[in-house]
Enzyme design. Structure first.
Site, mmCIF file in Angstrom:
data_model
loop_
_atom_site.group_PDB
_atom_site.id
_atom_site.type_symbol
_atom_site.label_atom_id
_atom_site.label_comp_id
_atom_site.label_asym_id
_atom_site.label_seq_id
_atom_site.Cartn_x
_atom_site.Cartn_y
_atom_site.Cartn_z
ATOM 1 C CD GLU A 158 -2.851 -0.930 2.494
ATOM 2 O OE1 GLU A 158 -3.001 0.190 3.022
ATOM 3 O OE2 GLU A 158 -3.440 -1.951 2.872
ATOM 4 C CE LYS A 175 5.187 4.939 6.928
ATOM 5 N NZ LYS A 175 4.855 6.227 7.484
ATOM 6 N NE ARG A 179 -2.737 3.954 12.892
ATOM 7 C CZ ARG A 179 -1.965 2.865 12.948
ATOM 8 N NH1 ARG A 179 -0.654 2.992 12.919
ATOM 9 N NH2 ARG A 179 -2.493 1.674 13.022
ATOM 10 N NE ARG A 196 2.297 6.590 15.307
ATOM 11 C CZ ARG A 196 3.120 6.255 16.286
ATOM 12 N NH1 ARG A 196 2.945 6.770 17.487
ATOM 13 N NH2 ARG A 196 4.090 5.415 16.078
ATOM 14 C CD GLU A 245 -1.355 8.595 7.873
ATOM 15 O OE1 GLU A 245 -1.707 7.706 8.663
ATOM 16 O OE2 GLU A 245 -0.352 9.302 8.042
ATOM 17 C CG PHE A 273 -4.527 2.173 6.701
ATOM 18 C CD1 PHE A 273 -4.377 1.421 7.861
ATOM 19 C CD2 PHE A 273 -4.183 3.523 6.728
ATOM 20 C CE1 PHE A 273 -3.922 1.998 9.022
ATOM 21 C CE2 PHE A 273 -3.731 4.120 7.905
ATOM 22 C CZ PHE A 273 -3.595 3.351 9.053
ATOM 23 N NE ARG A 279 7.657 0.613 16.128
ATOM 24 C CZ ARG A 279 7.249 1.621 15.360
ATOM 25 N NH1 ARG A 279 7.229 1.498 14.050
ATOM 26 N NH2 ARG A 279 6.871 2.754 15.903
ATOM 27 C CE LYS A 339 8.662 2.838 9.979
ATOM 28 N NZ LYS A 339 8.431 4.028 10.752
HETATM 29 P P1 ATP Z 1 6.222 7.154 10.541
HETATM 30 O O1 ATP Z 1 6.799 8.314 11.267
HETATM 31 O O2 ATP Z 1 7.129 6.516 9.572
HETATM 32 O O3 ATP Z 1 4.857 7.405 10.004
HETATM 33 P P2 ATP Z 1 5.105 5.715 12.715
HETATM 34 O O4 ATP Z 1 5.909 5.393 13.914
HETATM 35 O O5 ATP Z 1 4.002 6.695 12.786
HETATM 36 O O6 ATP Z 1 6.137 6.045 11.577
HETATM 37 P P3 ATP Z 1 4.898 3.200 11.533
HETATM 38 O O7 ATP Z 1 4.362 2.012 12.194
HETATM 39 O O8 ATP Z 1 6.338 3.252 11.381
HETATM 40 O O9 ATP Z 1 4.354 4.465 12.284
HETATM 41 O O10 ATP Z 1 4.257 3.353 10.117
HETATM 42 C C1 ATP Z 1 2.899 3.195 9.999
HETATM 43 C C2 ATP Z 1 2.275 4.565 9.909
HETATM 44 O O11 ATP Z 1 2.133 4.933 8.555
HETATM 45 C C3 ATP Z 1 0.874 4.516 10.460
HETATM 46 O O12 ATP Z 1 0.911 4.956 11.805
HETATM 47 C C4 ATP Z 1 0.072 5.439 9.586
HETATM 48 O O13 ATP Z 1 -0.058 6.694 10.211
HETATM 49 C C5 ATP Z 1 0.904 5.623 8.352
HETATM 50 N N1 ATP Z 1 0.313 5.085 7.115
HETATM 51 C C6 ATP Z 1 0.242 5.742 5.945
HETATM 52 N N2 ATP Z 1 -0.305 4.994 4.992
HETATM 53 C C7 ATP Z 1 -0.620 3.805 5.559
HETATM 54 C C8 ATP Z 1 -1.198 2.592 5.067
HETATM 55 N N3 ATP Z 1 -1.564 2.464 3.820
HETATM 56 N N4 ATP Z 1 -1.338 1.570 5.950
HETATM 57 C C9 ATP Z 1 -0.957 1.675 7.241
HETATM 58 N N5 ATP Z 1 -0.394 2.792 7.750
HETATM 59 C C10 ATP Z 1 -0.228 3.861 6.927
#
Ligand code: ATP
Length: 582
Positions: free
Chosen positions: A249, A251, A256, A271, A301, A341, A416, A422
């Site tokens: 998918e 990003k 969030r 979040r 998102e 998502f 996690r 990612k």
């Molecule tokens: P980052 O700062 O990289 O967003 P993070 O710590 O918020 O990292 P991660 O678990 O690393 O979170 O990455 C998932 C995040 O990516 C989710 O919290 C969400 O906000 C975002 N996101 C964007 N697109 C998607 C998607 N298609 N599916 C899931 N999460 C997504």
């Protein structure tokens, strides 16, 4: 248990900095409380009257608390405020005045914990004309029934200054110790915590129905669920090797949102599980219109969208509306789009254990798409080349990268792991991902910047096993004057005379700051370091960020406990040097 006994525990906790001793004191407190007092005790420990996601506030600022102190100790507000200037803490003022008035021992008929808790809730509920006088009156009465130490803690609660340095994982450990004498219940308690986010509910259930009762707690509409998070891998090949055939998918770089729908009633959580419904009116309305289910919980998102240029705007633009009062105007100017998502709950059914592929299908069928809520595009890939095609497309569209998802994975709240991986764009000579850090101190500099009161920032990452914030770097260059000013403004309320309880640092900054302000940091590299405590273990050196720079302020969607963890830093250190294949 009397509130005065609770105050004695508070004072022991406040003086303690060792994690194990904190757990011991808390376990002793819970052992001594009655089952029906556990929930109130738990919320009061956090300085709250309800779980943090319910915005119940007492509604009394410094001046009204000062009025209550003046009335309780027969003086005037000016005298109370003079002492406040000297002592810097309303609780200390109440204690000092209480001691001077001769109430050294707990007075007869001192109230119990539940009575104090319920009175505070009643005060919080007072609204409308005349409510300020009523609040001050009820608070004064309560204060008059307390000994000086209890008065100290009571006055700090409405001002949000209890700050005992006890984090949620510490409370979970203490629940376990109080029940069985060791940490063995922690995993089961944590699962319930990840799904309900309500420590008071968990404590109450544990004492009233045992651990089997806690095992029955599960997600419910209205309680935010701790989000599932993604792991990192350095290349498309590694991802395919780890996940096999998987879904990819885009990003999206937005905000969030976890959307809870109960009929016409919609709540949106960030979040970090804060209720943000007010910030996203168009998404709340669209949920009622576009979601074909009576009850549902789904995640997506949200991104600001500029209809004039047909472009998505980055995170900073999306959150700008939080600071604007006129949210409706912002919603007109920069409408949001939500890319849903994942689906967690639907018409009374918890679907978190259903495999991802089916959850995403159900989500796509549930949403009647239009321009506010859409479904994230997903493509199933079997080889690295196909994965890189989606990755390159994402980069061309100005997005951050992609998320690969294991097809048969459940939704694991608060974890996690490799259900999601990612892969982000990185410039050469940079770490492939940013690091979320919390500010723990300032170091005063010389020259121009010192006119803003800051020369460098000392920042930390989170160690959830020990519930500690451990230092990882100093950030001294690369901030604009505007950013320094913002740092200063955001940190001001959290400045602390002593090292905050949950901070571990060898470096001693000019000023300590309690862990509250979260920033996203990009660095060139992670190195081993003898002076930073992140990942330091006995003889083993810690880890540090090399050439760190501020990317954005993230307190809007991250609690300090949501910062990058030490474990992630160690993993990122191990993955350095790899880049996504072209
Ligand atoms: P980052 O700062 O990289 O967003 P993070 O710590 O918020 O990292 P991660 O678990 O690393 O979170 O990455 C998932 C995040 O990516 C989710 O919290 C969400 O906000 C975002 N996101 C964007 N697109 C998607 C998607 N298609 N599916 C899931 N999460 C997504």
């Amino acid at each position: 248990m009397l509130f005065s006994e609770l105050a004695t525990y508070f004072s022991r906790l406040e003086k303690e900095t060792s994690r194990n001793s904190l757990v011991e004191i808390l376990a002793e407190l819970f052992e001594h409380a009655l089952p029906e007092e556990i929930a109130s005790c738990t919320y009061l420990l956090q300085g709250r009257l309800a779980p943090f996601f319910q915005p119940i506030e007492i509604g009394m600022g410094v001046n009204y608390v000062a009025d209550a102190i003046a009335l309780a100790y027969q003086t005037d507000r000016a005298e109370v405020l003079r002492r406040f200037d000297r002592l810097g803490d309303m609780g200390e003022v109440a204690k000092e005045m209480g001691e001077e008035s001769g109430r050294a021992a707990p007075p007869e008929a001192s109230p119990g914990i539940v009575e104090v808790f319920e009175t505070l809730k009643r005060i919080a509920g007072m609204a409308g004309p005349g409510s300020i006088e009523q609040k001050v009156g009820a608070f004064t009465k309560l204060l008059s029934s307390l000994d000086p130490l209890s008065a100290n803690y009571l006055c700090r609660i409405p001002l949000g200054r209890l700050r005992l340095g006890v984090g949620d994982p510490t409370i979970l450990d203490a629940f376990s110790f109080a029940q069985v004498g060791d940490k063995s219940l922690r995993k089961r308690l944590e699962r319930a915590y990840n799904e309900t986010s309500d420590l008071g509910l968990i404590g109450d259930t544990l004492w009233q129905h045992g651990i089997e009762g806690v095992d029955c707690l599960s997600i419910r509409v209205g309680n935010p669920i701790r989000p599932a998070l993604a792991e990192r891998l350095p290349s498309a090949e590694d991802i395919l090797k780890k996940l096999g055939r998987c879904a990819v998918e885009m990003k999206y770089d937005g905000f969030r949102c976890q959307v809870h729908k109960d009929g016409e009633d919609v709540r949106i959580f960030s979040r970090n599980l804060e209720d943000m419904t007010g910030m996203f009116p168009e998404i709340a309305q669209a949920t009622v219109r576009q979601i074909a289910a009576d009850t549902a919980i789904f995640e997506g998102e949200a991104l600001a969208y500029n209809p004039a240029s047909d472009e998505f705007l980055p995170f900073q633009q999306t959150t700008r509306r939080r600071r604007k009062h006129k949210i409706d105007e912002a919603a007109q100017e920069l409408p949001l789009r939500l890319f849903a998502f994942d689906l967690l709950y639907m018409n009374g059914e918890n679907v978190t254990s259903v495999p991802y592929e089916e959850r995403h299908d159900r989500l796509a069928r549930l949403i009647q798409r239009d321009e506010t809520i859409d479904v994230s595009a997903t493509r199933i890939v079997e080889d690295p080349e196909a994965l890189m095609e989606v990755f390159n497309l994402a980069i061309q569209e100005g997005l951050e990268g992609i998320l690969a998802k294991r097809l048969d994975s459940p939704y694991q709240a608060g974890s996690r792991n490799f259900n999601w991986v990612k892969l982000k764009r990185a410039q050469s000579g940079e770490l492939q991902d940013t690091v979320d850090c919390v500010i723990i101190g300032y170091i005063y500099g010389r020259g121009k910047r010192s006119s803003f009161g800051v020369g460098a920032l000392l920042v930390a990452v989170y160690d959830p096993d020990r519930d500690l914030f451990t230092s990882i770097t100093k950030i001294g260059t690369g901030l604009t004057d505007e950013e320094w000013r913002e740092v200063r403004e955001r940190c001001e309320p959290y400045v602390s005379e002593d090292k905050p309880a949950r901070v571990e640092s060898i470096l001693k900054p000019s000023v300590w700051v309690e862990p509250a302000v979260v920033i996203e940091v990009l660095a060139d590299e992670i190195t081993r370091s003898p002076i930073h405590t992140a990942g330091m273990d006995g003889e083993k050196q810690g880890y540090a960020l090399r050439f760190p720079r501020l990317v954005s302020f993230r307190s809007d969607d991250r609690r300090p406990e949501d910062c990058t963890t030490v474990r992630e830093i160690v993993e990122m250190y191990g993955q350095q040097g790899f880049r996504p294949a072209k």
